[in-house]
Scaffold this motif. Structure first.
Motif, PDB file in Angstrom:
ATOM      1  N   GLY A 144       0.776  -1.237   0.000  1.00 48.03           N
ATOM      2  CA  GLY A 144       0.000   0.000   0.000  1.00 48.03           C
ATOM      3  C   GLY A 144       0.806   1.284   0.000  1.00 48.03           C
ATOM      4  N   ALA A 145       2.126   1.187  -0.069  1.00 51.49           N
ATOM      5  CA  ALA A 145       2.939   2.417  -0.110  1.00 51.49           C
ATOM      6  C   ALA A 145       2.698   3.148  -1.427  1.00 51.49           C
ATOM      7  N   ARG A 146       2.541   4.474  -1.337  1.00 52.15           N
ATOM      8  CA  ARG A 146       2.334   5.274  -2.536  1.00 52.15           C
ATOM      9  C   ARG A 146       3.672   5.673  -3.164  1.00 52.15           C
ATOM     10  N   GLN A 147       3.593   6.156  -4.406  1.00 56.79           N
ATOM     11  CA  GLN A 147       4.825   6.569  -5.085  1.00 56.79           C
ATOM     12  C   GLN A 147       5.562   7.654  -4.294  1.00 56.79           C
ATOM     13  N   ARG A 148       4.803   8.619  -3.745  1.00 54.52           N
ATOM     14  CA  ARG A 148       5.459   9.687  -3.001  1.00 54.52           C
ATOM     15  C   ARG A 148       6.112   9.186  -1.715  1.00 54.52           C
ATOM     16  N   ASP A 149       5.539   8.080  -1.136  1.00 57.45           N
ATOM     17  CA  ASP A 149       6.170   7.515   0.064  1.00 57.45           C
ATOM     18  C   ASP A 149       7.540   6.929  -0.281  1.00 57.45           C
ATOM     19  N   ILE A 150       7.621   6.217  -1.385  1.00 62.23           N
ATOM     20  CA  ILE A 150       8.894   5.636  -1.819  1.00 62.23           C
ATOM     21  C   ILE A 150       9.881   6.756  -2.181  1.00 62.23           C
ATOM     22  N   ARG A 151       9.366   7.753  -2.914  1.00 64.47           N
ATOM     23  CA  ARG A 151      10.236   8.877  -3.300  1.00 64.47           C
ATOM     24  C   ARG A 151      10.779   9.593  -2.066  1.00 64.47           C
ATOM     25  N   PHE A 196      20.951  15.974  -6.218  1.00 65.31           N
ATOM     26  CA  PHE A 196      21.455  14.700  -6.741  1.00 65.31           C
ATOM     27  C   PHE A 196      20.701  13.495  -6.175  1.00 65.31           C
ATOM     28  N   GLY A 197      19.870  13.733  -5.161  1.00 64.29           N
ATOM     29  CA  GLY A 197      19.072  12.635  -4.636  1.00 64.29           C
ATOM     30  C   GLY A 197      17.715  12.516  -5.286  1.00 64.29           C
ATOM     31  N   ILE A 198      17.294  13.538  -6.046  1.00 64.58           N
ATOM     32  CA  ILE A 198      15.960  13.515  -6.662  1.00 64.58           C
ATOM     33  C   ILE A 198      15.845  12.412  -7.710  1.00 64.58           C
ATOM     34  N   TYR A 199      16.838  12.302  -8.586  1.00 66.42           N
ATOM     35  CA  TYR A 199      16.737  11.314  -9.674  1.00 66.42           C
ATOM     36  C   TYR A 199      16.633   9.876  -9.144  1.00 66.42           C
ATOM     37  N   PRO A 200      17.520   9.444  -8.220  1.00 70.98           N
ATOM     38  CA  PRO A 200      17.351   8.078  -7.695  1.00 70.98           C
ATOM     39  C   PRO A 200      16.013   7.896  -6.981  1.00 70.98           C
ATOM     40  N   ALA A 201      15.559   8.940  -6.243  1.00 73.09           N
ATOM     41  CA  ALA A 201      14.283   8.792  -5.523  1.00 73.09           C
ATOM     42  C   ALA A 201      13.114   8.675  -6.489  1.00 73.09           C
ATOM     43  N   VAL A 202      13.106   9.480  -7.548  1.00 76.45           N
ATOM     44  CA  VAL A 202      12.031   9.405  -8.533  1.00 76.45           C
ATOM     45  C   VAL A 202      12.086   8.077  -9.283  1.00 76.45           C
ATOM     46  N   SER A 203      13.293   7.617  -9.596  1.00 79.17           N
ATOM     47  CA  SER A 203      13.432   6.319 -10.277  1.00 79.17           C
ATOM     48  C   SER A 203      12.863   5.195  -9.423  1.00 79.17           C
ATOM     49  N   ALA A 204      13.120   5.264  -8.116  1.00 83.72           N
ATOM     50  CA  ALA A 204      12.588   4.228  -7.222  1.00 83.72           C
ATOM     51  C   ALA A 204      11.066   4.283  -7.155  1.00 83.72           C
ATOM     52  N   SER A 205      10.521   5.504  -7.136  1.00 85.12           N
ATOM     53  CA  SER A 205       9.061   5.634  -7.002  1.00 85.12           C
ATOM     54  C   SER A 205       8.324   5.188  -8.265  1.00 85.12           C
ATOM     55  N   ARG A 206       8.986   5.151  -9.406  1.00 83.85           N
ATOM     56  CA  ARG A 206       8.338   4.793 -10.661  1.00 83.85           C
ATOM     57  C   ARG A 206       8.430   3.305 -10.986  1.00 83.85           C
ATOM     58  N   LEU A 207       9.074   2.533 -10.109  1.00 80.78           N
ATOM     59  CA  LEU A 207       9.136   1.085 -10.338  1.00 80.78           C
ATOM     60  C   LEU A 207       7.739   0.480 -10.234  1.00 80.78           C
ATOM     61  N   GLN A 208       7.460  -0.481 -11.094  1.00 80.05           N
ATOM     62  CA  GLN A 208       6.195  -1.200 -11.029  1.00 80.05           C
ATOM     63  C   GLN A 208       6.312  -2.343 -10.020  1.00 80.05           C
ATOM     64  N   PRO A 209       5.331  -2.507  -9.140  1.00 78.93           N
ATOM     65  CA  PRO A 209       5.444  -3.552  -8.103  1.00 78.93           C
ATOM     66  C   PRO A 209       5.712  -4.935  -8.672  1.00 78.93           C
ATOM     67  N   VAL A 210       5.034  -5.301  -9.769  1.00 81.08           N
ATOM     68  CA  VAL A 210       5.209  -6.640 -10.336  1.00 81.08           C
ATOM     69  C   VAL A 210       6.634  -6.843 -10.822  1.00 81.08           C
ATOM     70  N   GLU A 211       7.199  -5.818 -11.516  1.00 79.16           N
ATOM     71  CA  GLU A 211       8.572  -5.916 -12.003  1.00 79.16           C
ATOM     72  C   GLU A 211       9.574  -5.967 -10.842  1.00 79.16           C
ATOM     73  N   ALA A 212       9.325  -5.170  -9.806  1.00 79.08           N
ATOM     74  CA  ALA A 212      10.240  -5.154  -8.676  1.00 79.08           C
ATOM     75  C   ALA A 212      10.227  -6.468  -7.915  1.00 79.08           C
ATOM     76  N   LEU A 213       9.028  -7.081  -7.736  1.00 78.62           N
ATOM     77  CA  LEU A 213       8.933  -8.338  -7.003  1.00 78.62           C
ATOM     78  C   LEU A 213       9.476  -9.498  -7.789  1.00 78.62           C
ATOM     79  N   ARG A 214       9.602  -9.373  -9.113  1.00 79.74           N
ATOM     80  CA  ARG A 214      10.106 -10.437  -9.949  1.00 79.74           C
ATOM     81  C   ARG A 214      11.627 -10.604  -9.802  1.00 79.74           C
ATOM     82  N   ASP A 215      12.330  -9.541  -9.271  1.00 80.35           N
ATOM     83  CA  ASP A 215      13.788  -9.623  -9.119  1.00 80.35           C
ATOM     84  C   ASP A 215      14.144 -10.626  -8.053  1.00 80.35           C
ATOM     85  N   GLU A 216      15.214 -11.392  -8.316  1.00 80.60           N
ATOM     86  CA  GLU A 216      15.737 -12.321  -7.324  1.00 80.60           C
ATOM     87  C   GLU A 216      16.802 -11.661  -6.499  1.00 80.60           C
TER      88      GLU A 216
END
Length: 399
Positions: A314-321, A379-399
């Motif tokens: 249930g975490a929102r994109q802004r929470d991850i960012r 310099f922290g904005i780009y990594p934070a935005v990149s993390a917030s834009r990950l799709q849950p299904v794609e992220a959970l598929r990583d080993e």
């Protein structure tokens, strides 16, 4: 509601510190880059500030109400400079002049009880003492009635050089210059050095200007020192004094130095120097910011499954960012504080080694810490935005 916000912020900070600690050496290296950048900005701003303060201090003891006139030959003239000038007429002509004195110089040995010291012998008019702000330790200065007398006033360093334990040079003693014995009527206190005044009073011996012919057959006035009354327009006095002096001279020009103009020039140079140092510090800081971004990108890459789980719960994109942005700012804030302490220590050490009086530049800490936090945020904005834009299904598929 505020309690829940405070708890959330506290939890986020705790998670940020735990995450940065798990990064180990990479986090430490990024922190080191930020510390170096932040300390560079703080130290270089302070060094530039102290350099400017030290340059301006040269004129503080003399004051900005003093003018010094020189007399370069006019054109190709080889005529000698005059031995005297009508200073009273100049004082009457130019309103605002408090004191005016002329200087003629010669150098030679002064002998006292067999001890010799090479010194500058200054032919002085009576008002030179106040024009140069000379202060006496003992005795008096030369008066208007001493023109025909063989009197002298000596500087502090001359008195020390001619003295020995048990046989000091004192008032009433006589020193020999050439074939004349001069009676010491005054001993000066130690005077601060000045770049503008052409006479170093500590190493000089002052005698009446009329008596210069006793030791030098063709004395010439080298400078005129003018001290203005408070609140005067120094540039106006310089122009009027130059005009008045030119009426008494036919073969020489008049060049008057205005201390405030020199101070303004030195201030502009110091400001340019400070900007250059600030630019160098900013380059170091940007390098540290790149290191923070690199660490945060690696952090995002290694925590993709964690990001997917948070989003699935249930975490929102802004929470991850905000989570990753807070980690970057936290890392930067620690580096900024450490860099501020290191930068101040480096600036103090540099000032001490340079013989400067250390003073804290008001803008050093706000600029150093503030710019570091902004760099970390940027310099922290780009990594934070990149993390917030990950799709849950794609992220959970990583080993």
């Amino acid at each position: 509601m505020s309690l829940r916000v405070e708890q959330s912020l506290s939890q986020l900070l705790h998670e940020a510190f735990v995450s940065l600690r798990t990064l180990g050496k990479r986090s430490i290296l990024a922190l080191l880059g930020i510390v170096i950048g932040s300390s560079s900005v703080v130290a270089l701003i302070n060094i530039g500030h102290n350099a400017a303060e030290d340059a301006a201090a040269i004129f503080k003891d003399m004051g900005t109400d003093t003018l010094v006139a020189q007399f370069p030959p006019r054109g190709s003239s080889t005529a000698p400079m005059r031995a005297s000038l009508d200073l009273a007429a100049i004082r009457k002509t130019v309103p605002g002049i408090a004191h005016i004195g002329a200087i003629s110089q010669f150098s030679g040995p002064v002998v006292f009880h067999g001890r010799t010291f090479n010194t500058g012998i200054i032919g002085s008019t009576p008002d030179l003492k106040d024009a140069m702000r000379l202060s006496l330790r003992e005795g008096r200065f030369l008066s208007p009635f001493d023109g025909g007398e063989i009197y002298a006033v000596i500087g502090d360093q001359v008195a020390q050089a001619l003295s020995l334990p048990g046989d000091p040079l004192q008032l009433g003693d006589r020193v020999r210059i050439s074939d004349y014995l001069f009676l010491i009527v005054g001993i000066l206190q130690s005077q601060p050095r000045s770049m503008l005044i052409p006479v170093q009073a500590n190493e000089a011996m002052f005698i009446p200007a009329e008596g210069m012919r006793r030791i030098y057959p063709t004395p010439q006035i080298s400078n005129v020192v003018i001290r203005a009354t408070p609140g005067q327009d120094m540039e106006r006095i310089a122009r009027d004094a130059a005009t008045a002096l030119k009426t008494q001279l036919t073969d020489h020009d008049v060049d008057i130095q205005v201390p405030q103009q020199m101070i303004d020039g030195m201030t502009r140079q110091s400001r340019t120097f400070a900007y250059l140092l600030l630019a160098l510090g900013a380059i170091s800081l940007v390098g540290g910011g790149v290191g923070v971004m690199n660490v945060m990108l690696m952090n995002v890459s290694e925590r993709r499954r964690e990001i997917g789980i948070r989003m699935a719960l249930g975490a929102r994109q802004r929470d991850i960012r905000n989570l990753f942005l807070l980690e970057a700012v936290t890392l930067t804030a620690v580096g900024a504080l450490c860099g501020a302490v290191l930068g101040m220590s480096a600036a103090y050490l540099y000032a001490w080694l340079s013989g400067w009086q250390f003073s804290l530049a008001i803008a050093a800490l706000p600029l150093g810490v503030g710019s570091t936090l902004l760099v970390g945020l940027f310099f922290g904005i780009y990594p934070a935005v990149s993390a917030s834009r990950l799709q849950p299904v794609e992220a959970l598929r990583d080993e």
